[in-house]
Design a protein around this motif. Structure first.
Motif, PDB file in Angstrom:
ATOM      1  N   ALA A  60       0.805  -1.223   0.000  1.00 15.56           N
ATOM      2  CA  ALA A  60       0.000   0.000   0.000  1.00 15.56           C
ATOM      3  C   ALA A  60       0.836   1.271   0.000  1.00 15.56           C
ATOM      4  CB  ALA A  60      -0.937   0.000   1.210  1.00 15.56           C
ATOM      5  N   GLU A 263       1.690   1.345  10.088  1.00 12.30           N
ATOM      6  CA  GLU A 263       2.575   0.703   9.105  1.00 12.30           C
ATOM      7  C   GLU A 263       4.023   0.942   9.491  1.00 12.30           C
ATOM      8  OE1 GLU A 263       2.433   1.751   4.604  1.00 12.30           O
ATOM      9  OE2 GLU A 263       4.164   2.839   5.425  1.00 12.30           O
ATOM     10  N   THR A 309       0.485  -3.278   9.279  1.00 14.46           N
ATOM     11  CA  THR A 309       0.890  -3.544   7.897  1.00 14.46           C
ATOM     12  C   THR A 309       2.370  -3.231   7.716  1.00 14.46           C
ATOM     13  OG1 THR A 309       0.476  -1.317   6.977  1.00 14.46           O
ATOM     14  CG2 THR A 309      -1.416  -2.824   7.119  1.00 14.46           C
ATOM     15  N   PRO A 365      -3.460  -5.084   4.741  1.00 10.13           N
ATOM     16  CA  PRO A 365      -3.596  -3.943   3.828  1.00 10.13           C
ATOM     17  C   PRO A 365      -4.793  -4.067   2.891  1.00 10.13           C
ATOM     18  CG  PRO A 365      -1.616  -5.230   3.338  1.00 10.13           C
ATOM     19  CD  PRO A 365      -2.133  -5.709   4.651  1.00 10.13           C
TER      20      PRO A 365
END
Length: 445
Positions: A60, A263, A309, A365
């Protein structure tokens, strides 16, 4: 007559509900069966005994820079490198295109370019800047997964900094559409004050660069983003968290009821400050690489489930922008989408099991950004996106790199896992493969 178009036999399958040796049956581009020993026959069959079948990565956070700056990296070369690293779906950032993706026209131009040249399926971020606020609705209507904001200067003059007012406007819009706002979280006021107290030399070296942007800048920016997300009811995604200080600030927001996802990136797990000094300018990024104790803290957070993520933050540039004596003047981005995931496995297994890696790299994600009705899992009815890998030691060399420019902070590192091939919707990814654009499905967020 064959029962299926493709059967992959005997791999260790990292599926949505189990990790086991099985046969995977594919028909018309989707998974139709996962069985211990299938009696079906395929038009094509792969003997994958001794290999791992892993869901295609959903990255992503990539900067493929197309259209307009494909001389840095293009959607063709970038997606080819990502496929070699196990990727099957990516979400391209709005920053480095020229012009950046800040309105309907630039969004549609990037989509058209991706449909023409990308080898993988893709979705797109829209940019959140002072200039783009009036265009956010239009980008959401065209299928943006969300909006990306920089809380500090981005390095691209056309992509302005989002202050609290702009961030609030973007979050209000995102909340209406059920989308996500992603933020690059560094506080520019704190950075300026810190550099005023401790002026870095010019030209500055890598150590000077890292010390000029301390973790407190990340923590303060995350605190601001969490506060506004809580007030607006917006889904917040903190990109490339580099420090436990920033992580804990995001976790505090989550504990208070804010819908925040976190993330981190392979380079914050694989490299520390001493590695950055050894590697040089190709390891420059923002936030900068941290000390070994903070790297260990991120690994612990990864194992405990605090991090949601992993994105590559693949952000390349031409050699002339990644060279010279002044680290401050060089482009701040690490090219890493080809090797980040396989490099993580050697230090990560077995403390972090296969199922957790699948969550971090594919399932989470896909779910967070509205793609989970078809992406992110080896499961019946999902797109047959996967890759095969096995253990084979090698060293990353310049000749291996598929990026437009053969620059990587990972050169010379040992790979313990080899990706043998990547399949998109049941077809091996090749030079002629073309991906498709995907709109998010808000019901999967």
């Amino acid at each position: 007559m064959a029962d299926a178009s493709l059967i992959v036999r005997g791999a260790l399958v990292v599926a949505s509900d189990s990790v086991r040796v099985a046969d995977v049956v594919i028909e018309e581009g989707v998974f139709v069966a996962i069985e211990s020993e299938s009696s079906m026959h395929g038009d094509s069959e792969i003997d994958a005994r001794g290999m791992v079948l892993f869901p295609g990565l959903v990255d992503a956070h990539v900067h493929f820079n197309d259209p307009g700056r494909e001389c840095w990296e293009g959607l063709d070369s970038g997606s080819a490198a990502l496929a070699a690293g196990g990727g099957t779906t990516f979400i391209d950032m709005p920053l480095n295109s020229h012009p950046p993706v800040l309105d309907r026209e630039s969004f549609l131009a990037k989509r058209a370019r991706g449909e023409a040249v990308s080898r993988l399926d893709f979705a797109l971020w829209g940019g959140l800047t002072p200039e783009s606020v009036k265009h956010l609705d239009a980008m959401a209507e065209e299928g943006a997964v969300g909006f990306k904001a920089f809380l500090c200067p981005s390095g691209i003059d056309e992509f302005g900094t989002a202050d609290g007012r702009v961030l609030r406007a973007g979050m209000e819009c995102a909340a209406r559409f059920g989308l996500v706002v992603a933020v690059h979280a560094e506080d520019p006021v704190f950075i300026a004050e810190h550099q005023s107290r401790f002026p870095p030399p010019r030209a500055g070296n890598m150590r000077d660069w890292m010390e000029s942007r301390p973790p407190e800048a990340e923590r303060r920016a995350i605190a601001l983003a969490v506060e506004i997300a809580g007030e607006t009811g917006c889904k917040l995604h903190i990109v490339h968290v580099s420090s436990p200080e920033g992580l804990e600030e995001a976790m505090a927001g989550r504990a208070a009821g804010v819908d925040v996802s976190i993330e981190t990136c392979p380079h914050y797990l694989l490299l520390d400050d001493f590695a950055a000094e050894r590697i040089g300018i190709s390891a420059k990024c923002a936030p900068p690489l941290r000390d070994a104790a903070r790297v260990r803290a991120l690994w612990e957070a990864l194992a405990s489930g605090k991090i949601d993520t992993i994105g590559s933050d693949h952000s390349p540039a031409p050699p002339e922008m990644k060279s010279g004596e002044d680290v401050f003047a060089a482009w701040g981005g690490i090219a890493g989408c080809q090797h980040g995931f396989p490099l993580l496995l050697d230090p990560g297994l077995p403390e972090i099991p296969w199922s957790r890696w699948a969550e971090l790299m594919a399932r989470n994600p896909a779910r967070r950004f509205g793609l989970a009705d078809r992406k992110g899992e080896v499961a019946v009815g999902f797109d047959a996106d996967f890759f095969l890998m096995d253990r084979r030691t090698s060293v990353i060399e310049v000749k291996d790199l598929l990026y437009r420019h053969a620059i990587s902070a990972y050169l010379g590192m040992n790979l313990a896992w080899c990706i043998r091939g990547t399949w998109l919707r049941g077809q091996p990814v090749r030079s002629e493969t073309r991906g498709r654009f995907m709109k998010p499905n808000p019901t999967t967020l």
